[in-house]
Design a protein around this motif. Structure first.
Motif, PDB file in Angstrom:
ATOM      1  N   ASN A   1      51.864  45.536  40.381  1.00 28.36           N
ATOM      2  CA  ASN A   1      51.700  44.137  40.775  1.00 28.36           C
ATOM      3  C   ASN A   1      50.319  43.584  40.428  1.00 28.36           C
ATOM      4  N   ALA A   2      49.276  44.425  40.534  1.00 26.87           N
ATOM      5  CA  ALA A   2      47.947  43.958  40.131  1.00 26.87           C
ATOM      6  C   ALA A   2      47.933  43.698  38.624  1.00 26.87           C
ATOM      7  N   ARG A   3      48.595  44.574  37.885  1.00 29.31           N
ATOM      8  CA  ARG A   3      48.647  44.401  36.427  1.00 29.31           C
ATOM      9  C   ARG A   3      49.423  43.132  36.059  1.00 29.31           C
ATOM     10  N   ILE A   4      50.518  42.911  36.762  1.00 25.08           N
ATOM     11  CA  ILE A   4      51.326  41.728  36.484  1.00 25.08           C
ATOM     12  C   ILE A   4      50.561  40.451  36.842  1.00 25.08           C
ATOM     13  N   LYS A   5      49.798  40.493  37.946  1.00 23.68           N
ATOM     14  CA  LYS A   5      48.991  39.326  38.335  1.00 23.68           C
ATOM     15  C   LYS A   5      47.971  39.015  37.238  1.00 23.68           C
ATOM     16  N   ALA A   6      47.375  40.076  36.664  1.00 20.22           N
ATOM     17  CA  ALA A   6      46.420  39.876  35.579  1.00 20.22           C
ATOM     18  C   ALA A   6      47.123  39.282  34.357  1.00 20.22           C
ATOM     19  N   MET A   7      48.380  39.692  34.135  1.00 14.45           N
ATOM     20  CA  MET A   7      49.155  39.143  33.007  1.00 14.45           C
ATOM     21  C   MET A   7      49.502  37.676  33.270  1.00 14.45           C
TER      22      MET A   7
ATOM     23  N   GLU B   1      39.407  43.999  31.098  1.00 19.95           N
ATOM     24  CA  GLU B   1      38.242  44.762  31.572  1.00 19.95           C
ATOM     25  C   GLU B   1      37.317  43.944  32.454  1.00 19.95           C
ATOM     26  N   LYS B   2      37.381  42.631  32.305  1.00 19.35           N
ATOM     27  CA  LYS B   2      36.501  41.756  33.093  1.00 19.35           C
ATOM     28  C   LYS B   2      36.794  41.864  34.596  1.00 19.35           C
ATOM     29  N   ASN B   3      37.963  42.395  34.937  1.00 20.52           N
ATOM     30  CA  ASN B   3      38.327  42.514  36.360  1.00 20.52           C
ATOM     31  C   ASN B   3      37.616  43.672  37.048  1.00 20.52           C
TER      32      ASN B   3
ATOM     33  N   ALA C   1      44.666  52.075  42.634  1.00 21.39           N
ATOM     34  CA  ALA C   1      45.788  51.914  41.701  1.00 21.39           C
ATOM     35  C   ALA C   1      45.876  50.460  41.239  1.00 21.39           C
ATOM     36  N   ALA C   2      45.670  49.534  42.178  1.00 19.99           N
ATOM     37  CA  ALA C   2      45.692  48.112  41.826  1.00 19.99           C
ATOM     38  C   ALA C   2      44.544  47.786  40.873  1.00 19.99           C
ATOM     39  N   ALA C   3      43.363  48.375  41.158  1.00 17.26           N
ATOM     40  CA  ALA C   3      42.200  48.129  40.294  1.00 17.26           C
ATOM     41  C   ALA C   3      42.489  48.604  38.872  1.00 17.26           C
ATOM     42  N   ALA C   4      43.130  49.770  38.759  1.00 23.45           N
ATOM     43  CA  ALA C   4      43.467  50.296  37.427  1.00 23.45           C
ATOM     44  C   ALA C   4      44.424  49.344  36.715  1.00 23.45           C
ATOM     45  N   GLY C   5      45.389  48.808  37.457  1.00 22.17           N
ATOM     46  CA  GLY C   5      46.348  47.859  36.869  1.00 22.17           C
ATOM     47  C   GLY C   5      45.661  46.609  36.372  1.00 22.17           C
ATOM     48  N   ALA C   6      44.742  46.080  37.196  1.00 19.94           N
ATOM     49  CA  ALA C   6      44.047  44.844  36.813  1.00 19.94           C
ATOM     50  C   ALA C   6      43.143  45.079  35.614  1.00 19.94           C
ATOM     51  N   VAL C   7      42.464  46.226  35.597  1.00 20.07           N
ATOM     52  CA  VAL C   7      41.543  46.522  34.496  1.00 20.07           C
ATOM     53  C   VAL C   7      42.314  46.848  33.206  1.00 20.07           C
ATOM     54  N   ALA C   8      43.518  47.422  33.367  1.00 20.57           N
ATOM     55  CA  ALA C   8      44.331  47.736  32.181  1.00 20.57           C
ATOM     56  C   ALA C   8      44.637  46.461  31.393  1.00 20.57           C
ATOM     57  N   GLU C   9      44.761  45.346  32.085  1.00 16.60           N
ATOM     58  CA  GLU C   9      45.062  44.078  31.409  1.00 16.60           C
ATOM     59  C   GLU C   9      43.815  43.346  30.951  1.00 16.60           C
TER      60      GLU C   9
ATOM     61  N   LEU D   1      36.228  46.757  41.750  1.00 13.55           N
ATOM     62  CA  LEU D   1      35.441  47.861  42.307  1.00 13.55           C
ATOM     63  C   LEU D   1      34.966  47.537  43.729  1.00 13.55           C
ATOM     64  N   VAL D   2      34.487  46.301  43.923  1.00  9.87           N
ATOM     65  CA  VAL D   2      34.004  45.895  45.256  1.00  9.87           C
ATOM     66  C   VAL D   2      35.153  45.964  46.262  1.00  9.87           C
TER      67      VAL D   2
END
Lengths: 161, 367
Positions: free
Chosen positions: B37-43, A41-43, A31-39, A48-49
């Motif tokens: 929180n992961a999305r916010i950190k990326a923001m 794509e370079k993440n 879920a965190a990976a999806a959040g990071a990638v949503a913002e 994934l690792v």
């Protein structure tokens, strides 16, 4: 209960609990990976690792399942502890203990997923923290490795091939 | 044999009950924050650093300023400006902030997203208070509106209202109706009206914070209490600068906050602003004063800005302790608001024709 019940429970709990914990861990990190990638794509690569780390506990569970099945004779067709004697019951209990050890220490996949999730967030903010995030998440792995080593000792010395 | 089996069965039941309970607890606590929180950190990674703000300050024209923001999150909001003025840029930046709040409401777990709804309502309080004050003073109310909040439509209608009574009709059914009615009946003054709105709002925030559990409660209580302390301290310092009596100041204070009653009473009864600052030296807020003491003597808003920075730092600290908690979105929204405020200031200073060096100096002082 019959010895077969304990042996089967040991094998099932080792793979079952560790597998379920892994799925929760991977789910949280995913879920965190999806959040990071949503913002950004370079993440993807880093996420994934980190997301894959909590999967290892399910492998330990599977190894234990095979070992229990092998030493008890389930894998091979002739169950060694069929008679309900004290000796057989003790050996069956040892196998259950070994399975439980791996299953319960495999629960470390859940906090590992949580650490990986926080690590994905940290890496998304600052990619330089990727290595550190992996190390933090890998620390939770130690408990699962201890569990596997303990189970191997129990199986080999307590029951033997 | 039966003893062995009974012991083993009982152990299994106890272990599994405990494990299931603990696992459930951990999953309930952390899983809902994983995605947001992961999305916010990326923001957060895209928030401007000092270097980028310095580059923006060197824009010289508003056209360059907008172009420099093209590779940022603000691009969609600045793309179709009706005219290139600081005011229209202000509105575009506020629209971006409003969308950030909406995103938080959408992605945060339901059990805490309501807190962001309350934070959004704070903009209603600011808007209503500003519009009513402007109307009572006969000023153009439209200029004081921030394009944020849950009642923006009503606020705009209030600004266009021809009479003060018309505003009452607009506010009908809202929690602001009663204080406004009392204001119209002259039961309370304009300042008391504003204080009442803030008191109501902060009591809601506190009530919400108290209703949470464990670290969520700790974080929210810390945040709300710090906000209350900021407002109360700014009120006390401003009142001291104008030599108001302790009784008059007391009625303007918001209940709650981290400061104890004894400290507040001492602050209310000191002679002047200098002594009030000396009293604060022995509190946890002494670090805020250290760098702005000289400035506060001439401009109390310097203290307000320093306090806001302190709240930001405190939330950032809590984010490090609790990465999967509400501290992360709160910390982000504070940083975002801070960034937008500085962008607005840069745009205004460019429009006023100030040189880049002067703009950098002013923006730097606001740190």
């Amino acid at each position: 209960m019959e010895p077969i019940v304990y042996v089967a429970l040991g094998a099932a709990l080792a793979a079952g609990i560790a597998g379920a914990a892994s799925s929760f861990g991977v789910g949280i990190a995913g879920a965190a990976a999806a959040g990071a990638v949503a913002e950004d794509e370079k993440n993807f690569r880093n996420a994934l690792v980190l997301q894959g780390l909590p999967m290892t506990q399910s492998i330990y569970g599977l190894i234990t399942l095979f070992l229990i099945a092998l030493v008890s004779g389930i894998l091979g067709g002739s169950f060694r502890f069929a008679e309900t004697t004290t000796d057989n019951l003790i050996k069956a209990a040892i196998l259950l203990g070994a399975g439980l050890t791996v299953g319960l220490t495999g629960l470390s996949a859940i906090p590992q997923g949580i650490i990986a999730s926080a690590g994905i967030g940290a890496t998304a903010k600052n990619p330089k923290t990727f290595t550190q995030s992996i190390i933090f998440a890998a620390m939770a792995e130690t408990m699962a490795i201890f569990g596997l080593v303990g189970a191997l000792i129990l199986i080999i010395t307590g029951v033997g091939f | 044999m039966s003893t062995i089996t009974v012991l083993m069965d009982t152990t299994l039941v106890v272990i599994f009950t405990w494990v299931a309970y603990k696992t459930g607890q951990i999953l309930w606590k952390y899983t809902p924050y994983s995605y947001p929180n992961a999305r916010i950190k990326a923001m957060e990674a895209r928030l401007f650093n000092e270097q980028k703000l310095g580059e923006l300050a060197e824009s010289k024209t508003l056209n360059n300023f907008v172009m420099n923001l093209e590779d940022s999150d603000y691009k969609p909001y600045l793309g179709n400006l009706p005219s290139l003025r600081a005011e229209t840029i202000d509105r575009a930046l506020e629209a971006s902030l409003a969308d950030t709040y909406q995103l938080m409401l959408k992605i945060l777990p339901k059990r805490t997203s309501a807190f962001f709804q309350l934070l959004l309502e704070e903009w209603d309080v600011r808007n209503i208070s500003s519009v009513v004050k402007a109307k009572f003073k006969g000023e153009v109310a439209r200029d004081y509106i921030h394009e944020l909040g849950t009642l923006i439509g009503k606020v705009k209608a209030m600004a266009e209202a021809k009479t003060l009574e018309e505003i009452l009709v607009i506010l009908e059914g809202t929690e602001y109706e009663d204080p406004y009615q009392r204001l119209l009946l002259k039961e309370i003054s304009l300042e008391e009206f504003e204080t009442e709105l803030y008191k109501k709002h902060y009591s809601k925030l506190l009530e919400y914070a108290h209703s949470r559990k464990a670290e969520e409660r700790e974080i929210l209580e810390e945040f709300v209490n710090l906000k209350i302390d900021k407002i109360n301290l700014v009120t006390i310092l401003r009142a001291k600068a104008h030599h108001l009596s302790a009784d008059k100041i007391r009625s303007s204070l918001i209940p709650g906050g981290k400061m104890n009653r004894k400290l507040i009473e001492t602050l209310l009864n000191v002679e002047d602003i200098e002594m009030a600052l000396a009293e604060l030296d022995s509190t946890e807020y002494s670090s805020i004063l250290r760098e702005v003491r000289e400035k506060v003597m001439v401009d109390i808003s310097a203290f307000e800005r320093a306090f806001e920075k302190y709240i930001q730092q405190r939330m950032s600290e809590l984010t490090k302790f609790y990465p999967l908690s509400i501290a992360t979105p709160i910390s982000y929204i504070l940083q975002k608001e801070w960034e937008i405020r500085r962008l607005k200031a840069i745009a205004k200073l460019i429009e006023d024709g100030l040189k880049p060096e002067v703009i950098k100096k002013i923006i730097g002082e606001q740190l």
